[in-house]
Design a protein around this motif. Structure first.
Motif, PDB file in Angstrom:
ATOM      1  N   PHE A 139      -1.004   6.325  -3.011  1.00  0.00           N
ATOM      2  CA  PHE A 139       0.564   6.207  -2.927  1.00  0.00           C
ATOM      3  C   PHE A 139       0.575   5.351  -1.834  1.00  0.00           C
ATOM      4  O   PHE A 139       0.889   4.744  -1.065  1.00  0.00           O
ATOM      5  CB  PHE A 139       0.491   7.430  -1.792  1.00  0.00           C
ATOM      6  CG  PHE A 139       0.011   8.804  -3.017  1.00  0.00           C
ATOM      7  CD1 PHE A 139       1.973   9.414  -3.763  1.00  0.00           C
ATOM      8  CD2 PHE A 139      -0.258  10.069  -2.530  1.00  0.00           C
ATOM      9  CE1 PHE A 139       1.935  10.351  -4.743  1.00  0.00           C
ATOM     10  CE2 PHE A 139      -1.218  10.840  -3.683  1.00  0.00           C
ATOM     11  CZ  PHE A 139       0.272  11.120  -4.308  1.00  0.00           C
ATOM     12  N   GLU A 140      -0.702   4.256  -1.392  1.00  0.00           N
ATOM     13  CA  GLU A 140      -0.764   3.056  -0.892  1.00  0.00           C
ATOM     14  C   GLU A 140       0.041   1.694  -1.785  1.00  0.00           C
ATOM     15  O   GLU A 140      -0.480   1.970  -3.316  1.00  0.00           O
ATOM     16  CB  GLU A 140      -2.297   2.682  -0.541  1.00  0.00           C
ATOM     17  CG  GLU A 140      -2.408   3.799  -0.323  1.00  0.00           C
ATOM     18  CD  GLU A 140      -4.214   3.203   0.549  1.00  0.00           C
ATOM     19  OE1 GLU A 140      -3.835   1.970   0.402  1.00  0.00           O
ATOM     20  OE2 GLU A 140      -4.985   3.774   1.729  1.00  0.00           O
ATOM     21  N   ASP A 141       0.913   1.619  -1.170  1.00  0.00           N
ATOM     22  CA  ASP A 141       1.710   0.067  -1.841  1.00  0.00           C
ATOM     23  C   ASP A 141       2.599   0.444  -2.584  1.00  0.00           C
ATOM     24  O   ASP A 141       2.977  -0.151  -3.475  1.00  0.00           O
ATOM     25  CB  ASP A 141       0.182  -0.964  -1.841  1.00  0.00           C
ATOM     26  CG  ASP A 141      -0.238  -1.526  -1.447  1.00  0.00           C
ATOM     27  OD1 ASP A 141      -0.128  -1.105   0.257  1.00  0.00           O
ATOM     28  OD2 ASP A 141      -1.409  -1.692  -1.950  1.00  0.00           O
ATOM     29  N   THR A 142       3.004   1.769  -2.879  1.00  0.00           N
ATOM     30  CA  THR A 142       4.129   2.334  -3.092  1.00  0.00           C
ATOM     31  C   THR A 142       6.068   1.762  -2.247  1.00  0.00           C
ATOM     32  O   THR A 142       6.109   1.318  -3.293  1.00  0.00           O
ATOM     33  CB  THR A 142       4.002   3.720  -3.241  1.00  0.00           C
ATOM     34  OG1 THR A 142       2.971   3.800  -4.014  1.00  0.00           O
ATOM     35  CG2 THR A 142       5.374   4.432  -4.470  1.00  0.00           C
ATOM     36  N   TYR A 143       5.652   2.646  -1.665  1.00  0.00           N
ATOM     37  CA  TYR A 143       7.024   1.348  -0.243  1.00  0.00           C
ATOM     38  C   TYR A 143       6.368   0.655   0.291  1.00  0.00           C
ATOM     39  O   TYR A 143       5.427   0.297   1.058  1.00  0.00           O
ATOM     40  CB  TYR A 143       7.879   2.303   0.152  1.00  0.00           C
ATOM     41  CG  TYR A 143       8.032   3.706  -0.833  1.00  0.00           C
ATOM     42  CD1 TYR A 143       9.839   3.160  -1.174  1.00  0.00           C
ATOM     43  CD2 TYR A 143       7.131   4.675  -1.315  1.00  0.00           C
ATOM     44  CE1 TYR A 143       9.837   4.362  -2.617  1.00  0.00           C
ATOM     45  CE2 TYR A 143       8.708   5.933  -1.194  1.00  0.00           C
ATOM     46  CZ  TYR A 143       8.896   5.533  -2.579  1.00  0.00           C
ATOM     47  OH  TYR A 143      10.035   6.153  -3.710  1.00  0.00           O
ATOM     48  N   VAL A 144       7.336  -0.564   0.001  1.00  0.00           N
ATOM     49  CA  VAL A 144       7.139  -1.483   2.243  1.00  0.00           C
ATOM     50  C   VAL A 144       7.027  -0.803   2.844  1.00  0.00           C
ATOM     51  O   VAL A 144       7.787   0.386   3.287  1.00  0.00           O
ATOM     52  CB  VAL A 144       8.415  -2.433   1.897  1.00  0.00           C
ATOM     53  CG1 VAL A 144       8.408  -3.158   3.319  1.00  0.00           C
ATOM     54  CG2 VAL A 144       8.891  -3.279   1.338  1.00  0.00           C
ATOM     55  N   LYS A 145       5.561  -1.027   3.895  1.00  0.00           N
ATOM     56  CA  LYS A 145       5.284   0.106   5.255  1.00  0.00           C
ATOM     57  C   LYS A 145       6.944   0.580   5.658  1.00  0.00           C
ATOM     58  O   LYS A 145       7.415  -0.703   6.434  1.00  0.00           O
ATOM     59  CB  LYS A 145       4.463  -0.396   5.888  1.00  0.00           C
ATOM     60  CG  LYS A 145       2.964  -0.261   4.380  1.00  0.00           C
ATOM     61  CD  LYS A 145       1.565  -0.773   5.932  1.00  0.00           C
ATOM     62  CE  LYS A 145       0.344  -0.693   4.928  1.00  0.00           C
ATOM     63  NZ  LYS A 145       0.681  -0.453   3.716  1.00  0.00           N
ATOM     64  N   GLY A 146       6.642   1.267   6.123  1.00  0.00           N
ATOM     65  CA  GLY A 146       7.945   1.520   6.935  1.00  0.00           C
ATOM     66  C   GLY A 146       9.530   1.708   6.376  1.00  0.00           C
ATOM     67  O   GLY A 146      10.700   2.834   7.112  1.00  0.00           O
ATOM     68  N   SER A 147       9.552   1.502   5.487  1.00  0.00           N
ATOM     69  CA  SER A 147      10.744   2.325   4.414  1.00  0.00           C
ATOM     70  C   SER A 147      10.435   3.235   2.892  1.00  0.00           C
ATOM     71  O   SER A 147      11.117   3.595   2.698  1.00  0.00           O
ATOM     72  CB  SER A 147      11.054   1.056   3.402  1.00  0.00           C
ATOM     73  OG  SER A 147      10.356   0.670   2.109  1.00  0.00           O
ATOM     74  N   GLU A 148       9.294   4.045   3.510  1.00  0.00           N
ATOM     75  CA  GLU A 148       9.187   5.118   2.440  1.00  0.00           C
ATOM     76  C   GLU A 148      10.182   5.878   2.565  1.00  0.00           C
ATOM     77  O   GLU A 148      10.170   6.518   4.029  1.00  0.00           O
ATOM     78  CB  GLU A 148       7.839   5.952   3.042  1.00  0.00           C
ATOM     79  CG  GLU A 148       6.541   4.880   3.107  1.00  0.00           C
ATOM     80  CD  GLU A 148       6.225   4.154   4.208  1.00  0.00           C
ATOM     81  OE1 GLU A 148       6.911   4.079   5.140  1.00  0.00           O
ATOM     82  OE2 GLU A 148       5.131   3.655   4.559  1.00  0.00           O
ATOM     83  N   ILE A 149       9.912   7.229   1.716  1.00  0.00           N
ATOM     84  CA  ILE A 149      10.635   8.152   1.634  1.00  0.00           C
ATOM     85  C   ILE A 149      10.120   9.245   2.333  1.00  0.00           C
ATOM     86  O   ILE A 149       8.743   8.981   2.524  1.00  0.00           O
ATOM     87  CB  ILE A 149      11.287   9.031  -0.055  1.00  0.00           C
ATOM     88  CG1 ILE A 149       9.933   9.016  -0.571  1.00  0.00           C
ATOM     89  CG2 ILE A 149      11.955   8.186  -0.552  1.00  0.00           C
ATOM     90  CD1 ILE A 149      10.072   9.630  -1.923  1.00  0.00           C
TER      91      ILE A 149
END
Length: 185
Positions: A139-149
C-alpha cells in the motif's frame, strides 16, 4: 491469444460501455489529444457532472508476452509503419518543430538531460535495499502522502488497510532528488 471483442461483448466500443455514463474515445497515440481529454475530464468531473469513461486507442508494438512475438497476426512492416508514423513521442517532437516552438538542438539537449535523469534514478534505485516482503509494502506509494482515502478494502475485513489521513499532503521527491538514496550495498 484472446477472445475477440465482438464475441465477448454486446458493445464493442469500450467508451460506450458505461451505458448511462458518458464516454470518450481518445487517440492515445496523440499526446495533445490525451492532454486535452484529461483536462476536459477533470473539468467535467470536478464540476459535478459525474463520471466519464475514457477509451484510449493505442497500438502495442510488442506481443502480449514472451510466448507471443506479436508477428503471427500482423506483419513486421505494419509494426514498423505504425512506429514511424504514429509514435506519440516522435509525433509531438515533429509538431514542436513544425510549429517552431523549439529547435532540434534544444530537443536533443532535453532528451540528453532526461536520459541522464533516468540513469541517475535507476542507479539510486538499484543501490537501495530490497523492501521487506510484508503486506504493508503493498500500500505504499499508492497515493501522494496526505491525499489518501480513509482505507482500501481487502478481501475480508481483516485485510482492510487504513491510511493515516491526518498528515498534510506531501509532494514526493525521488531518493536521487533528496540525496537520501541508500548507496551502501
Amino acid at each position: 491469444m484472446g477472445t475477440a471483442a465482438n464475441r465477448s461483448s454486446a458493445i464493442t466500443d469500450y467508451y460506450q460501455r458505461g451505458q448511462y455514463i458518458p464516454g470518450l474515445k481518445i487517440n492515445g497515440m496523440d499526446v495533445l489529444a490525451v492532454k486535452a481529454a484529461v483536462a476536459f475530464g477533470r473539468e467535467w468531473t470536478t464540476s459535478g457532472k459525474g463520471p466519464l469513461v475514457f477509451e484510449y486507442v493505442t497500438y502495442r508494438y510488442g506481443g502480449h508476452s514472451m510466448s507471443d512475438p506479436g508477428t503471427t497476426y500482423r506483419t513486421r512492416e505494419e509494426i514498423q509503419r505504425m512506429r514511424s508514423t504514429q509514435d506519440p513521442i516522435a509525433g509531438l517532437k515533429q509538431k514542436l518543430l513544425d510549429w517552431t516552438v523549439t529547435t532540434e538542438e534544444e530537443l536533443k539537449a532535453i532528451d540528453k538531460e532526461a536520459r541522464a535523469h533516468v540513469d541517475e534514478e535507476v542507479a539510486a534505485a538499484e543501490k537501495m535495499p530490497v523492501p521487506d516482503a510484508t503486506p504493508q509494502i503493498l500500500f505504499e506509494d499508492t497515493y501522494v502522502k496526505g491525499s489518501e482515502i480513509p482505507y482500501l478494502r481487502g478481501r475480508t475485513v481483516e485485510e482492510n488497510y487504513y491510511f493515516d489521513t491526518s498528515r498534510p499532503v506531501e509532494v514526493p521527491k525521488s531518493p536521487a532528488q533528496t540525496g537520501k538514496a541508500n548507496f551502501a550495498a
